[in-house]
Design a protein around this motif. Structure first.
Motif, short mmCIF file in Angstrom:
data_model
loop_
_atom_site.label_atom_id
_atom_site.label_comp_id
_atom_site.label_asym_id
_atom_site.label_seq_id
_atom_site.Cartn_x
_atom_site.Cartn_y
_atom_site.Cartn_z
N PHE A 129 -4.48 7.86 -15.91
CA PHE A 129 -4.31 8.63 -15.10
C PHE A 129 -4.31 8.96 -14.00
CE2 PHE A 129 -5.91 12.70 -13.52
CZ PHE A 129 -4.92 13.56 -13.76
N ARG B 31 -10.41 16.47 -14.22
CA ARG B 31 -9.84 16.08 -15.83
C ARG B 31 -11.57 15.69 -16.83
NH1 ARG B 31 -5.32 14.38 -18.15
NH2 ARG B 31 -5.68 14.08 -20.27
N PHE B 32 -12.02 14.63 -16.14
CA PHE B 32 -12.79 13.96 -16.72
C PHE B 32 -14.27 14.11 -16.67
CE2 PHE B 32 -8.90 11.26 -16.22
CZ PHE B 32 -8.15 10.96 -17.16
N VAL C 105 -9.67 14.03 -10.25
CA VAL C 105 -10.31 12.91 -11.32
C VAL C 105 -11.30 13.72 -11.98
CG1 VAL C 105 -11.22 11.21 -12.28
CG2 VAL C 105 -8.49 11.13 -10.99
N ASN C 106 -12.31 13.96 -10.96
CA ASN C 106 -13.99 15.04 -11.22
C ASN C 106 -13.47 16.78 -12.29
OD1 ASN C 106 -14.51 13.27 -10.34
ND2 ASN C 106 -14.62 14.14 -8.22
N GLU D 155 -8.05 5.09 -20.06
CA GLU D 155 -7.51 6.59 -20.10
C GLU D 155 -7.62 6.54 -19.24
OE1 GLU D 155 -7.51 10.89 -21.35
OE2 GLU D 155 -9.42 9.04 -22.99
N GLN D 156 -9.17 6.85 -17.64
CA GLN D 156 -8.38 7.24 -16.41
C GLN D 156 -8.10 6.43 -15.84
OE1 GLN D 156 -13.49 6.88 -16.44
NE2 GLN D 156 -12.89 9.13 -17.54
N LYS D 157 -7.97 4.99 -16.03
CA LYS D 157 -7.32 4.32 -14.97
C LYS D 157 -5.35 4.74 -15.09
CE LYS D 157 -10.17 0.54 -15.39
NZ LYS D 157 -10.11 -1.17 -15.83
N PHE E 108 -13.45 3.27 -13.99
CA PHE E 108 -13.33 3.72 -14.96
C PHE E 108 -12.96 3.04 -16.15
CE2 PHE E 108 -11.88 5.06 -10.08
CZ PHE E 108 -11.95 6.23 -10.77
N THR E 109 -12.43 4.40 -17.04
CA THR E 109 -11.84 4.02 -18.49
C THR E 109 -10.40 3.62 -18.66
OG1 THR E 109 -11.76 6.15 -19.49
CG2 THR E 109 -13.81 5.12 -19.53
#
Length: 153
Positions: free
Chosen positions: A73, A93-94, A90-91, A69-71, A66-67
């Motif tokens: 989140f 959203r990103f 997560v899927n 930002e994803q971490k 993850f990036t």
């Protein structure tokens, strides 16, 4: 006979301080129009006792699942969600395709917990009693340990 001219040797001595071999090779190639690799630069420096005085291994950010930002989140939304629900969130959203198992492993590796215990947070599947039609008649078995058997002859 030397492969490098005196000017090239002096250039390497000047730019070597505080730089890695890849950087020195790139500067050298740009200045002199050559195609020296970082391995060749390493050998040249070792043979001429030129030190760069940098760490042996470059500190780089490891490429992960993850990036940042994803971490962030995931850390903000981990409480109260099962691995499957969090992976779906997560899927969505990103635009990723993370599985529940990947989410579970990532959470364990990073010390995150949802706070749920066992099958809490998952939909409970209720099933009624099974009915079997046999040659003798209709036999009904109840689930739940009561041992209810109805036989119609």
């Amino acid at each position: 006979m030397s492969r490098y001219t005196q000017e090239q040797t002096e250039f390497i001595r000047e730019v070597a301080q505080g730089r890695y071999n890849t950087e020195i090779a790139a500067l050298f190639n740009a200045r002199f129009g050559t195609n020296v690799t970082d391995g060749q630069m390493k050998s040249f420096k070792a043979n001429h006792q030129i030190k760069s005085n940098v760490l042996k291994r470059r500190r780089t950010e490891p490429a992960g699942l993850f990036t940042n930002e994803q971490k962030a989140f995931i850390k903000d939304n981990v409480k109260g969600l099962s691995n499957q629900k969090l992976a779906d969130l997560v899927n969505k959203r990103f635009g990723l395709s993370i599985t529940a198992r990947q989410m579970n492993t990532w959470k364990k590796n990073h010390g995150l917990t949802s706070g749920l215990k066992g099958s809490e947070g998952m939909a409970h599947q209720t099933r009624g009693p099974e009915v079997y039609i046999t040659l003798v008649g209709i036999r009904r078995h109840s689930r739940g340990g009561q041992g209810l058997i109805i036989t119609c002859l």
